[in-house]
Design an enzyme around this catalytic site. Sequence first.
Site, PDB file in Angstrom:
ATOM      1  CB  CYS A 113      45.372  31.155  44.504  1.00 33.13           C
ATOM      2  SG  CYS A 113      44.629  32.821  44.322  1.00 33.13           S
ATOM      3  CG  HIS A 253      44.184  29.506  48.393  1.00 35.18           C
ATOM      4  ND1 HIS A 253      44.966  30.534  48.803  1.00 35.18           N
ATOM      5  CD2 HIS A 253      43.420  30.129  47.455  1.00 35.18           C
ATOM      6  CE1 HIS A 253      44.719  31.620  47.860  1.00 35.18           C
ATOM      7  NE2 HIS A 253      43.621  31.225  47.218  1.00 35.18           N
ATOM      8  CG  ASN A 283      43.157  34.771  47.832  1.00 33.59           C
ATOM      9  OD1 ASN A 283      44.171  34.598  47.908  1.00 33.59           O
ATOM     10  ND2 ASN A 283      42.210  34.664  47.011  1.00 33.59           N
TER      11      ASN A 283
HETATM   12  O1  UT7 Z   1      41.881  32.704  45.479  1.00 35.49           O
HETATM   13  C1  UT7 Z   1      41.384  32.415  44.324  1.00 35.49           C
HETATM   14  C2  UT7 Z   1      40.025  31.962  43.886  1.00 35.49           C
HETATM   15  N1  UT7 Z   1      39.277  32.929  44.581  1.00 35.49           N
HETATM   16  C3  UT7 Z   1      38.277  32.489  45.176  1.00 35.49           C
HETATM   17  O2  UT7 Z   1      37.990  31.312  45.502  1.00 35.49           O
HETATM   18  C4  UT7 Z   1      37.022  33.506  45.441  1.00 35.49           C
HETATM   19  C5  UT7 Z   1      35.720  32.846  45.437  1.00 35.49           C
HETATM   20  N2  UT7 Z   1      34.564  33.734  45.575  1.00 35.49           N
HETATM   21  C6  UT7 Z   1      34.217  34.170  46.778  1.00 35.49           C
HETATM   22  O3  UT7 Z   1      35.099  34.178  47.708  1.00 35.49           O
HETATM   23  C7  UT7 Z   1      32.722  34.758  46.943  1.00 35.49           C
HETATM   24  O4  UT7 Z   1      32.222  34.658  45.647  1.00 35.49           O
HETATM   25  C8  UT7 Z   1      32.922  36.288  47.152  1.00 35.49           C
HETATM   26  C9  UT7 Z   1      33.490  36.679  48.422  1.00 35.49           C
HETATM   27  C10 UT7 Z   1      33.934  36.955  45.961  1.00 35.49           C
HETATM   28  C11 UT7 Z   1      31.560  37.049  46.866  1.00 35.49           C
HETATM   29  O5  UT7 Z   1      30.427  36.433  47.708  1.00 35.49           O
HETATM   30  P1  UT7 Z   1      29.177  35.877  47.258  1.00 35.49           P
HETATM   31  O6  UT7 Z   1      28.634  35.264  48.537  1.00 35.49           O
HETATM   32  O7  UT7 Z   1      29.503  34.890  46.136  1.00 35.49           O
HETATM   33  O8  UT7 Z   1      28.630  37.020  46.843  1.00 35.49           O
HETATM   34  P2  UT7 Z   1      28.157  37.533  45.370  1.00 35.49           P
HETATM   35  O9  UT7 Z   1      28.997  37.679  44.348  1.00 35.49           O
HETATM   36  O10 UT7 Z   1      26.995  36.695  44.949  1.00 35.49           O
HETATM   37  O11 UT7 Z   1      27.265  38.957  45.433  1.00 35.49           O
HETATM   38  C12 UT7 Z   1      26.388  38.952  46.488  1.00 35.49           C
HETATM   39  C13 UT7 Z   1      25.833  40.563  46.684  1.00 35.49           C
HETATM   40  C14 UT7 Z   1      25.669  41.263  45.389  1.00 35.49           C
HETATM   41  O12 UT7 Z   1      24.820  42.305  45.293  1.00 35.49           O
HETATM   42  P3  UT7 Z   1      23.226  41.706  44.636  1.00 35.49           P
HETATM   43  O13 UT7 Z   1      23.593  41.624  43.029  1.00 35.49           O
HETATM   44  O14 UT7 Z   1      22.704  40.744  45.213  1.00 35.49           O
HETATM   45  O15 UT7 Z   1      22.597  43.270  45.193  1.00 35.49           O
HETATM   46  C15 UT7 Z   1      27.196  41.967  45.334  1.00 35.49           C
HETATM   47  O16 UT7 Z   1      27.122  43.352  44.527  1.00 35.49           O
HETATM   48  O17 UT7 Z   1      27.061  41.409  47.301  1.00 35.49           O
HETATM   49  C16 UT7 Z   1      27.254  42.362  46.467  1.00 35.49           C
HETATM   50  N3  UT7 Z   1      28.624  42.658  46.970  1.00 35.49           N
HETATM   51  C17 UT7 Z   1      29.218  43.336  48.010  1.00 35.49           C
HETATM   52  N4  UT7 Z   1      28.446  43.818  49.073  1.00 35.49           N
HETATM   53  C18 UT7 Z   1      28.967  44.582  49.987  1.00 35.49           C
HETATM   54  C19 UT7 Z   1      29.827  42.246  46.196  1.00 35.49           C
HETATM   55  N5  UT7 Z   1      30.919  42.693  46.844  1.00 35.49           N
HETATM   56  C20 UT7 Z   1      30.466  43.263  48.115  1.00 35.49           C
HETATM   57  C21 UT7 Z   1      31.111  44.092  49.141  1.00 35.49           C
HETATM   58  N6  UT7 Z   1      30.297  44.870  49.739  1.00 35.49           N
HETATM   59  N7  UT7 Z   1      32.521  44.263  49.083  1.00 35.49           N
END
Ligand code: UT7
Length: 326
Positions: A113, A253, A283
Site C-alpha cells: 500500500c 492512504h 482500500n
Molecule cells: O492498507 C494496508 C494496511 N491495512 C490496514 O491498515 C488495515 C488495518 N486494520 C483495520 O483496518 C481493522 O483492524 C479492521 C477493519 C480490519 C478490523 O477492525 P477491528 O476494529 O480491528 O476489528 P477486530 O479485527 O478486532 O475484530 C472485532 C470483531 C471480531 O469478533 P470477536 O472476536 O470480537 O467476536 C471479528 O471476528 O469483529 C469481527 N469481524 C467482523 N464482524 C462483522 C471481523 N470482520 C468482520 C466483518 N463483519 N467483516
Amino acid sequence: MPSARIVGTGAYVPERLLTNADLEKLVDTSDEWIVERTGIKERRIAGASQASSDLAYAAAQKALKQAHLKPKDIDLVIVATCTPDMAFPSTACFLQDRLGIKRAGAFDINAACSGFVYGLHLASSLIRTEAHKRILLVGAEVLSRVTDWQDRTTCVLFGDGAGAVIIEGTKEKRGIISTHIQADGGLGELIMLPGGGTRTPCSKEMLIKKLQYIKMKGNETFKVAVRTLEELAARTIEDSGLDPSQLSLLIPHQANLRIIQATAKRLNLPEEKVFVNIEKYGNTSAASIPIALDEALHAGRVKDGEYVLLEAFGGGLTWASALLKW
Ligand code: UT7
C-alpha cells in the site's frame, strides 16, 4: 538541481460496484459493522478480462491528456503494484507497450500500500539528478483477484483501481519538497500474500490452504499503522520547518477511516483539511493515494502554492510520506 513536480494526474476505477449490502449476502457481516469499523460503503471490482495494466492504462491516458503530453514525452514508466498482471514481464512493460511509449525504461516496484509514495521518492530523486526528464508513475491494483471472498475479516476491505501522475523537473521552488520511506520486515507476517511465489509455489496443497489470498492480522496492523503514521506525519512536517497549521490538505492512504482520523487529530487538522474517499473505493492499496490526489485536484481542494501531505502504510511493513508544495 531542479525540483521534481507533478504536472498531470489521472485516475480510473472499474464500473462494477460492490456494496456492503452485496457483501452481506456473501459473508456474515453487516453494513453497520463495515461502516463503523472502516468507513467503507462500496468498492469497485475489475471485470473478468481486466488486469492491473488495463486499469493503469486508463489512468495513464488521462494523466497524459491532462498534462498535454504525448507518450513519446515519457522516458521512464514505473508501476507500483502488489497485484501485477504476472510475475514478469512487469506491469510497467505491458503499460509501456500499450501506450506506445518508445525508448523508455519500465519496471514495477512493490511496497504494497505504500508503493505509490515509495515511487514518488524514487521518481523525485531520478528527476532531481536529471537521470530522467519525465516519469510516468502509476499505482494500480486488482486486489479482488487475491481476496478470499469467504473471509469476512479481509473481503470487506479491498477494491480495485489505478491512479497515475506525470513528474518532471522545474526550476521553481515547488513540487515534491521531501519524501520519507521506511520499512520493518520483522512485521511482514501482519499482512501477506503467502502463496504463488518461490517460497510456496502454486500447488494443489497451496490452493487447498487458500494461500493465494491476502492474509491480514487486522487489529495488530491497525495499532502499528496508527502509531507509525501519527509519528511519520508529524516528523515529515517538522523536518521541513513547517507548522501543521500551514498544511492545506492531508491525502492519506485510504485503508481505514479511524486510522485517517487519528493522524488528522495528531496534526490538529480540521475535517476539511483531510481528503477522504474510502467510502467509495475501499482500500485500493498503491492506487489509493493517486486516485485521491486526482479527485482532490478535480474538486478544487488543492491550489497553487499550497502544502499537501501524502502518507501511506502497508504490507512489508512499509510506510512513507511525501510533502508537496503545489
Ligand atoms: O492498507 C494496508 C494496511 N491495512 C490496514 O491498515 C488495515 C488495518 N486494520 C483495520 O483496518 C481493522 O483492524 C479492521 C477493519 C480490519 C478490523 O477492525 P477491528 O476494529 O480491528 O476489528 P477486530 O479485527 O478486532 O475484530 C472485532 C470483531 C471480531 O469478533 P470477536 O472476536 O470480537 O467476536 C471479528 O471476528 O469483529 C469481527 N469481524 C467482523 N464482524 C462483522 C471481523 N470482520 C468482520 C466483518 N463483519 N467483516
